[in-house]
Design a protein around this motif. Structure first.
Motif, mmCIF file in Angstrom:
data_model
loop_
_atom_site.group_PDB
_atom_site.id
_atom_site.type_symbol
_atom_site.label_atom_id
_atom_site.label_comp_id
_atom_site.label_asym_id
_atom_site.label_seq_id
_atom_site.Cartn_x
_atom_site.Cartn_y
_atom_site.Cartn_z
ATOM 1 N N GLN A 106 0.811 -1.219 0.000
ATOM 2 C CA GLN A 106 0.000 0.000 0.000
ATOM 3 C C GLN A 106 0.844 1.269 0.000
ATOM 4 O O GLN A 106 2.066 1.221 0.143
ATOM 5 C CB GLN A 106 -0.961 -0.022 1.180
ATOM 6 C CG GLN A 106 -0.333 -0.465 2.489
ATOM 7 C CD GLN A 106 -1.376 -0.580 3.596
ATOM 8 O OE1 GLN A 106 -1.378 0.240 4.510
ATOM 9 N NE2 GLN A 106 -2.248 -1.563 3.532
ATOM 10 N N HIS A 108 0.264 5.698 1.166
ATOM 11 C CA HIS A 108 -0.624 6.734 1.693
ATOM 12 C C HIS A 108 -0.335 8.056 0.997
ATOM 13 O O HIS A 108 0.809 8.368 0.700
ATOM 14 C CB HIS A 108 -0.419 6.923 3.198
ATOM 15 C CG HIS A 108 -0.537 5.650 3.968
ATOM 16 N ND1 HIS A 108 -1.714 4.949 4.066
ATOM 17 C CD2 HIS A 108 0.373 4.940 4.667
ATOM 18 C CE1 HIS A 108 -1.513 3.871 4.807
ATOM 19 N NE2 HIS A 108 -0.254 3.830 5.184
ATOM 20 N N LYS A 124 -1.083 10.637 5.511
ATOM 21 C CA LYS A 124 -0.614 9.792 6.609
ATOM 22 C C LYS A 124 0.879 9.550 6.527
ATOM 23 O O LYS A 124 1.383 9.037 5.541
ATOM 24 C CB LYS A 124 -1.366 8.467 6.575
ATOM 25 C CG LYS A 124 -1.025 7.540 7.720
ATOM 26 C CD LYS A 124 -2.118 6.495 7.883
ATOM 27 C CE LYS A 124 -1.561 5.156 8.249
ATOM 28 N NZ LYS A 124 -2.589 4.119 8.230
ATOM 29 N N GLU A 126 3.794 7.517 8.787
ATOM 30 C CA GLU A 126 3.863 6.498 9.823
ATOM 31 C C GLU A 126 5.299 6.026 9.975
ATOM 32 O O GLU A 126 6.161 6.363 9.152
ATOM 33 C CB GLU A 126 2.930 5.323 9.511
ATOM 34 C CG GLU A 126 3.299 4.542 8.268
ATOM 35 C CD GLU A 126 2.240 3.487 7.895
ATOM 36 O OE1 GLU A 126 1.037 3.813 7.925
ATOM 37 O OE2 GLU A 126 2.623 2.370 7.575
ATOM 38 N N HIS A 183 4.727 0.379 0.725
ATOM 39 C CA HIS A 183 5.156 -0.415 1.867
ATOM 40 C C HIS A 183 4.236 -1.600 2.118
ATOM 41 O O HIS A 183 3.052 -1.565 1.759
ATOM 42 C CB HIS A 183 5.244 0.442 3.126
ATOM 43 C CG HIS A 183 3.960 1.117 3.510
ATOM 44 N ND1 HIS A 183 3.498 2.261 2.909
ATOM 45 C CD2 HIS A 183 3.032 0.807 4.443
ATOM 46 C CE1 HIS A 183 2.352 2.627 3.461
ATOM 47 N NE2 HIS A 183 2.040 1.758 4.394
HETATM 48 ZN ZN ZN Z 1 0.633 2.151 6.009
#
Ligand code: ZN
Length: 332
Positions: A106, A108, A124, A126, A183
């Protein structure tokens, strides 16, 4: 209605312990019960939301003056606990993930893209601290195409193993996942994740797996192609290179949060100059006492998570423990 009257006669400066919430995931396992002692639901459990005020999982305060209130209620009604930090929601989300199977690949979006295409949502950022990895385990961070066109062509040809950047991992590694970074967490990995409290995820690839309904899960390739950062250099290792100084290692800082690791040997005092600080115990056990907490000593162990509010003062720890802490990048 929310009854916080009992708390208005004095300021609250002690630590805020939260009850973690759990989410079943098809890729999850049982290690959150087996290794962290959490009381988890039946079946495959992939996520422990340890510190969260997100609408999909809003943690309850476990003890003390605010017992039974949710973190989002505290954010709305008692913003002074958080140094009067701005924003319509508590900005951070701390999770532990148990990946028995591979998670989908995925990416973001950043704030700009999310605001425009996802009804004003936040993007996002992270980061992952690897709590445990299987022997010869790996993870996907980054990709090897230099342009949108090249990425799309490699997807079309199914050249996933060349396209995705696989990095070998071991316990104690750390990865920063900025918006635009492709990722995927892979099988046999336990992770402590610190992230912005946002849920906008575009799925790039799902290993051609079928969901419970016998159909492949939805992909979001068009959006993914738009948001992937093709200029980013993919990492070859998650080894922490920042120095450990007096037990403290600065793992990362971005405009949304800063993350640190602390090693406690017998006793240590940690300053709390931030609007608030999130603390997770990832190894060991001991006690913690906040200067502003009227001398109350809390027993803590691997799997404990709590928030030090704005007026907690310094935190005095005893025992042998490893902590991961996070806070807004600016002071009060
Ligand atoms: Zn993620």
């Amino acid at each position: 209605m929310l009854d916080l009257d009992k708390n208005t006669d004095r300021s609250y400066n002690d630590l805020i312990f939260l009850k973690p919430l759990f989410h079943n995931k098809i890729w999850g396992g049982r290690r959150l019960a087996e290794e962290y002692g959490y009381d988890i639901p039946e079946g495959a459990v992939g996520e422990c939301w340890a510190i969260s005020a997100h609408p999909n999982g809003d943690c309850e305060v476990a003890s003390g003056a605010f017992e039974g209130n949710t973190l989002s209620e505290l954010w709305v009604s008692h913003r002074e606990l958080f140094g009067n930090a701005e924003g319509d929601r508590f900005p951070l989300l701390i999770k532990i993930l148990d990946a028995k199977d591979d998670l989908s690949v995925q990416v973001h979006p950043d704030d700009t893209y999310a605001a425009e295409h996802e009804n004003g949502s936040l993007g996002k950022s992270e980061c992952w601290y690897i709590l445990d990895a299987k022997e010869n385990g790996d993870i996907v961070v980054g990709q090897n195409a230099s342009s949108k066109e090249e990425f799309a062509a490699m997807v079309e040809q199914g050249k996933w193993s060349e396209l995705l950047n696989y990095v070998p991992i071991k316990a104690g590694d750390f990865f920063r996942i900025d918006p635009g970074t492709v990722h995927a967490i892979r099988t046999g990995t336990l992770i402590l994740e610190t992230q912005q409290s946002s849920d906008i995820t575009y799925r790039v690839y799902d290993y051609d797996r079928l969901g419970d309904d016998g159909k492949p899960r939805d992909l979001h390739l068009a959006q993914s192609l738009e948001v992937i950062d093709y200029a980013q250099k993919a990492p070859t290792s998650g080894e922490i290179t920042a120095p450990e100084i007096d037990g403290k290692t600065e793992l990362m800082s971005c405009k949304y949060f800063s993350v640190e690791k602390y090693e406690i040997h017998e006793a240590k005092t940690i300053a709390q100059p931030w609007p608030f600080m999130c603390i997770s115990v990832i190894e060991g056990e001991g006690t913690v006492c906040a200067d502003g907490g009227n001398g109350v000593e809390h027993r803590i162990c691997k799997g404990s998570h709590f928030i030090a509010p704005a007026s907690s003062g310094s935190l005095r720890f005893t025992g042998t423990m490893t902590l991961i802490t996070s806070h807004l990048p600016h002071t009060k």
